[in-house]
Design a protein around this motif. Structure first.
Motif, PDB file in Angstrom:
ATOM      1  N   VAL A 344      57.379  77.521  99.523  1.00 36.98           N
ATOM      2  CA  VAL A 344      57.272  77.151  98.297  1.00 36.98           C
ATOM      3  C   VAL A 344      58.338  75.977  97.885  1.00 36.98           C
ATOM      4  O   VAL A 344      58.016  74.605  97.648  1.00 36.98           O
ATOM      5  CB  VAL A 344      56.923  77.952  96.939  1.00 36.98           C
ATOM      6  N   ALA A 345      59.434  76.313  98.268  1.00 35.72           N
ATOM      7  CA  ALA A 345      60.670  75.345  97.629  1.00 35.72           C
ATOM      8  C   ALA A 345      60.524  74.176  98.698  1.00 35.72           C
ATOM      9  O   ALA A 345      60.867  72.947  98.338  1.00 35.72           O
ATOM     10  CB  ALA A 345      61.896  76.119  97.966  1.00 35.72           C
ATOM     11  N   ALA A 346      60.353  74.436 100.087  1.00 30.18           N
ATOM     12  CA  ALA A 346      60.341  73.335 100.961  1.00 30.18           C
ATOM     13  C   ALA A 346      59.240  72.467 100.586  1.00 30.18           C
ATOM     14  O   ALA A 346      59.136  71.113 100.791  1.00 30.18           O
ATOM     15  CB  ALA A 346      59.970  74.074 102.440  1.00 30.18           C
ATOM     16  N   TYR A 347      57.869  72.929 100.221  1.00 30.69           N
ATOM     17  CA  TYR A 347      56.747  72.213 100.048  1.00 30.69           C
ATOM     18  C   TYR A 347      57.176  71.285  98.898  1.00 30.69           C
ATOM     19  O   TYR A 347      56.741  69.965  98.896  1.00 30.69           O
ATOM     20  CB  TYR A 347      55.605  73.128  99.655  1.00 30.69           C
ATOM     21  N   TYR A 348      57.587  71.665  97.723  1.00 31.36           N
ATOM     22  CA  TYR A 348      57.738  70.847  96.505  1.00 31.36           C
ATOM     23  C   TYR A 348      59.027  69.819  96.807  1.00 31.36           C
ATOM     24  O   TYR A 348      58.987  68.634  96.532  1.00 31.36           O
ATOM     25  CB  TYR A 348      57.972  71.797  95.315  1.00 31.36           C
ATOM     26  N   LEU A 349      60.050  70.403  97.919  1.00 25.93           N
ATOM     27  CA  LEU A 349      61.173  69.327  98.179  1.00 25.93           C
ATOM     28  C   LEU A 349      60.476  68.204  98.824  1.00 25.93           C
ATOM     29  O   LEU A 349      60.836  67.033  98.650  1.00 25.93           O
ATOM     30  CB  LEU A 349      62.174  69.924  98.939  1.00 25.93           C
ATOM     31  N   ALA A 350      59.632  68.357  99.629  1.00 24.62           N
ATOM     32  CA  ALA A 350      58.908  67.184 100.297  1.00 24.62           C
ATOM     33  C   ALA A 350      57.999  66.419  99.670  1.00 24.62           C
ATOM     34  O   ALA A 350      57.971  65.209  99.804  1.00 24.62           O
ATOM     35  CB  ALA A 350      57.959  67.954 101.614  1.00 24.62           C
ATOM     36  N   LEU A 351      57.384  67.018  98.535  1.00 27.47           N
ATOM     37  CA  LEU A 351      56.513  66.047  97.775  1.00 27.47           C
ATOM     38  C   LEU A 351      57.362  65.263  96.835  1.00 27.47           C
ATOM     39  O   LEU A 351      57.085  64.035  96.493  1.00 27.47           O
ATOM     40  CB  LEU A 351      55.417  67.339  96.925  1.00 27.47           C
ATOM     41  N   HIS A 352      58.452  65.955  96.359  1.00 27.14           N
ATOM     42  CA  HIS A 352      59.262  64.982  95.277  1.00 27.14           C
ATOM     43  C   HIS A 352      60.017  63.981  96.252  1.00 27.14           C
ATOM     44  O   HIS A 352      60.299  62.906  95.809  1.00 27.14           O
ATOM     45  CB  HIS A 352      60.115  65.899  94.620  1.00 27.14           C
ATOM     46  N   GLY A 353      60.517  64.415  97.423  1.00 26.23           N
ATOM     47  CA  GLY A 353      61.322  63.609  98.284  1.00 26.23           C
ATOM     48  C   GLY A 353      60.386  62.427  98.932  1.00 26.23           C
ATOM     49  O   GLY A 353      60.832  61.034  98.693  1.00 26.23           O
ATOM     50  N   ALA A 354      59.056  62.562  99.281  1.00 23.71           N
ATOM     51  CA  ALA A 354      58.120  61.618  99.439  1.00 23.71           C
ATOM     52  C   ALA A 354      58.126  60.537  98.497  1.00 23.71           C
ATOM     53  O   ALA A 354      57.926  59.242  98.405  1.00 23.71           O
ATOM     54  CB  ALA A 354      56.950  62.143  99.970  1.00 23.71           C
ATOM     55  N   ALA A 355      57.891  61.091  96.954  1.00 21.69           N
ATOM     56  CA  ALA A 355      57.712  60.357  95.963  1.00 21.69           C
ATOM     57  C   ALA A 355      58.780  59.405  95.775  1.00 21.69           C
ATOM     58  O   ALA A 355      58.655  58.154  95.472  1.00 21.69           O
ATOM     59  CB  ALA A 355      57.107  61.047  94.757  1.00 21.69           C
ATOM     60  N   ILE A 356      59.836  60.006  95.591  1.00 19.95           N
ATOM     61  CA  ILE A 356      61.070  59.104  95.589  1.00 19.95           C
ATOM     62  C   ILE A 356      61.271  58.085  96.689  1.00 19.95           C
ATOM     63  O   ILE A 356      61.632  56.946  96.242  1.00 19.95           O
ATOM     64  CB  ILE A 356      62.529  59.982  96.023  1.00 19.95           C
ATOM     65  N   TRP A 357      61.305  58.248  98.024  1.00 25.62           N
ATOM     66  CA  TRP A 357      61.065  57.467  99.227  1.00 25.62           C
ATOM     67  C   TRP A 357      59.937  56.157  98.948  1.00 25.62           C
ATOM     68  O   TRP A 357      60.339  55.132  99.037  1.00 25.62           O
ATOM     69  CB  TRP A 357      60.834  58.162 100.334  1.00 25.62           C
ATOM     70  N   GLY A 358      58.792  56.626  98.524  1.00 23.20           N
ATOM     71  CA  GLY A 358      57.648  55.676  98.488  1.00 23.20           C
ATOM     72  C   GLY A 358      58.026  54.730  97.161  1.00 23.20           C
ATOM     73  O   GLY A 358      57.929  53.688  97.492  1.00 23.20           O
ATOM     74  N   GLN A 359      58.629  55.021  96.165  1.00 26.83           N
ATOM     75  CA  GLN A 359      59.168  54.544  94.946  1.00 26.83           C
ATOM     76  C   GLN A 359      60.169  53.484  95.391  1.00 26.83           C
ATOM     77  O   GLN A 359      60.175  52.083  95.096  1.00 26.83           O
ATOM     78  CB  GLN A 359      59.612  55.360  93.718  1.00 26.83           C
ATOM     79  N   LYS A 360      60.993  53.913  96.379  1.00 23.39           N
ATOM     80  CA  LYS A 360      62.034  52.784  96.642  1.00 23.39           C
ATOM     81  C   LYS A 360      61.644  52.126  97.782  1.00 23.39           C
ATOM     82  O   LYS A 360      61.806  50.882  97.593  1.00 23.39           O
ATOM     83  CB  LYS A 360      63.218  53.899  97.610  1.00 23.39           C
ATOM     84  N   ARG A 361      60.654  52.260  98.510  1.00 22.32           N
ATOM     85  CA  ARG A 361      59.993  51.185  99.332  1.00 22.32           C
ATOM     86  C   ARG A 361      59.122  50.236  98.742  1.00 22.32           C
ATOM     87  O   ARG A 361      59.254  49.208  99.062  1.00 22.32           O
ATOM     88  CB  ARG A 361      59.260  52.017 100.471  1.00 22.32           C
ATOM     89  N   LYS A 362      58.503  50.647  97.772  1.00 18.57           N
ATOM     90  CA  LYS A 362      57.811  49.799  96.874  1.00 18.57           C
ATOM     91  C   LYS A 362      58.450  48.834  96.155  1.00 18.57           C
ATOM     92  O   LYS A 362      58.255  47.597  95.967  1.00 18.57           O
ATOM     93  CB  LYS A 362      57.046  50.516  95.868  1.00 18.57           C
ATOM     94  N   ARG A 363      59.699  49.207  95.678  1.00 17.16           N
ATOM     95  CA  ARG A 363      60.316  48.250  94.990  1.00 17.16           C
ATOM     96  C   ARG A 363      61.093  47.275  96.041  1.00 17.16           C
ATOM     97  O   ARG A 363      61.313  46.030  95.932  1.00 17.16           O
ATOM     98  CB  ARG A 363      61.819  48.912  94.412  1.00 17.16           C
TER      99      ARG A 363
END
Length: 531
Positions: A344-363
């Motif tokens: 569960v922890a690994a899953y949510y880490l991946a979701l939030h990590g991908a969201a952060i990285w996606g926002q950074k790439r978009k900027r």
């Protein structure tokens, strides 16, 4: 001649992409339903290598052999025993076998394929968990990298727990499957049958199904809270279709559990199991600390998760908080519960990590990039080839395809008392023995038929007085020899080098001699046997 060559060259130059066109035609003619993507190929590569890795690991010497012994008994008698059948000192103790289906399946697999079959079940269960997490994270993030980070975090945190082959792995697979279904973006009608059916199987494979009920409960409570908070009217939660669906699903799952040989009694057993006083003396039932490997791994995973939650642009649902805090608290209370928290922890880490990285790439690019997934027949071919190669070199593959039998001694852990048990069988030693609890399961499986094992991994079935006496002997209590005489013990089987001190003390007293000894275990015989 020159003219002919020039014409040939001109013909070639006129259509430089002829080869590419032919390849395209070949790919286009590949059945569309069978085409796979590049992501699928790389995912299969990772999962195949994971399957190969876990297939090559030696089987740990505790738990598995005792469960196979119970499975053998169920198969031979055609029924599940009502009282503890294998450990004489626990005779008469009511026995509710919460893992009877896993034990029966394991024994039948061993009968057909030997130790290679057990390795296959072990590797397949873990690989299936990895595949489910990989698939769900990719569907939610469209990122292969973050999918890999998810399964890597899960493996690192649960590595110690995953190293022990036992029915709990079947429970873990059911848990991960349920978790991925509940996290699907779209609810499918088939889930109404699939999830209750999953609980029917889970309740007979392993007694960890209450974790699954708690999982649905967290999704229900989290959804209801979020709906009520967002609308400002708490009655709105009762009008929310998703909340009602989860509530009905929880009821169906709770009823589905009753499809087992014990009915309602199974609930009583699993909820009272952890309160058994004998379990308090086992390390894996102790609170999680930083002195443990899994404690350190969980701390690192939790730290990264907190950082990700701090910077994520993604909304943190109440369900996430309930699951992470609830399962995390359970793990702190008992380190064995870390097995449920890690995925569960690994899953949510991946979701939030991908969201952060996606926002950074978009900027950085200031534009949204659409990644089209291309399906091609070539990926299907190389994917099938990869699966075939990895399967062929696993123990089960070598045995099925090439008839190559697996070397048993090389397939089990170095701590397995193979030599000691062979000595006991050769000397036809019977009667009550005293043994290290960790060796009890293998003694039950391969030891002499009339041998009475003192304790095995099912310590919760031992009367508390017997378990207390075991601890006093194993911990070098002053009355250790007196207790051995009281139980009429003429043979002692200990694991080495862990029990070196006890072996030396018994030898020093002059009542015992070494009958057999190797680097794994020792067999001590009483000089003047008790009649």
């Amino acid at each position: 001649m020159a003219t002919a060559l020039e014409n040939q060259n001109e013909s070639t130059n006129e259509n430089p992409d002829e080869e590419t066109s032919e390849d395209a035609v070949l790919v286009d003619r590949f059945p569309e339903a069978l085409r796979l993507s590049r992501f699928t190929f790389f995912s299969v590569c990772i999962l195949s290598l994971a399957f190969l890795l876990f297939s090559s690991l030696p089987l740990w010497h505790t738990d598995i052999w005792g469960h196979l012994a119970y499975g053998k008994l169920i198969w031979e008698t055609g029924s599940i025993p009502s009282f503890e059948p294998l450990v004489p000192l626990a005779s008469g103790v009511p026995f509710i076998d919460t893992a009877w289906l896993s034990q029966l399946l394991g024994f039948q697999t061993f009968q057909q394929f030997g130790v290679a079959g057990i390795k296959f079940l072990y590797a397949a269960a873990i690989t299936a968990c990895l595949g489910l997490l990989l698939y769900r994270v990719q569907k939610r993030t469209d990122s292969f990298i973050w999918s890999l980070i998810c399964i890597a975090g899960f493996l690192l945190c649960d590595w110690k727990q995953l190293g022990i082959v036992r029915p709990q792995l079947a429970g873990l697979l059911c848990f991960v499957m349920l978790f991925t279904l509940l996290n699907a973006r779209q609810w499918r009608k088939s889930y109404w049958y699939l999830i209750p059916g999953l609980f029917v199987v889970w309740a007979n494979l392993h007694g960890s199904f209450p974790v699954g009920l708690g999982l649905i409960g967290c999704f229900l409570a989290g959804r209801a809270f979020d709906v009520g908070r967002k609308s400002g009217v708490w009655k709105a939660m009762f009008q929310d279709s998703v909340t009602r669906r989860l509530f009905i699903l929880l009821e169906l799952a709770a009823v589905a559990v009753l499809v087992n040989p014990y009915g309602l009694q199974l609930y009583t057993e699993v909820f009272s199991f952890s309160s058994n006083p004998n379990l308090a003396d086992l390390i894996e039932w102790n609170p999680l600390t930083l002195r443990m490997y899994q404690g350190k791994a969980a701390a690192v995973l939790a730290l990264f998760l907190v950082i990700a939650c701090r910077f994520t642009p993604r909304r943190i649902a109440t369900t996430e908080v309930l699951l992470l805090v609830g399962l995390g608290t359970a793990a702190l209370w008992s380190s064995r519960m870390i097995i449920w928290w890690a995925p569960v922890a690994a899953y949510y880490l991946a979701l939030h990590g991908a969201a952060i990285w996606g926002q950074k790439r978009k900027r950085m690019t200031d534009q949204d990039e659409e990644h089209e997934i291309h399906y091609a027949g070539k990926w299907t071919i190389v994917t099938v080839g990869m699966i075939w190669i990895c399967f062929a070199i696993t123990p089960i593959g070598s045995q099925i395809l090439h008839g190559k039998q697996v070397d048993f001694a090389k397939s089990v852990s170095n701590a397995t008392p193979i030599g000691a048990v062979a000595y006991l069988n050769e000397k036809k030693i019977n009667g009550q023995v005293f043994n290290s609890m960790e060796l009890g399961d293998y003694l039950l499986w391969d030891g002499p038929q009339d041998l009475s094992v003192f304790a095995n991994s099912h310590v919760h079935l031992l009367p508390h007085e017997v378990w207390d006496h075991y601890l006093r002997v194993i911990n070098l209590s002053s009355d250790a020899e007196e207790l051995l005489q009281r139980y009429g013990v003429n043979t002692v089987v200990l694991d080495l080098p862990r029990r070196n001190n006890l072996m030396r003390r018994l030898e020093r007293d002059g009542e015992w001699r070494v009958g057999y000894k190797d680097g794994r275990s020792v067999v001590l015989l009483r000089n003047k046997p008790i009649q």
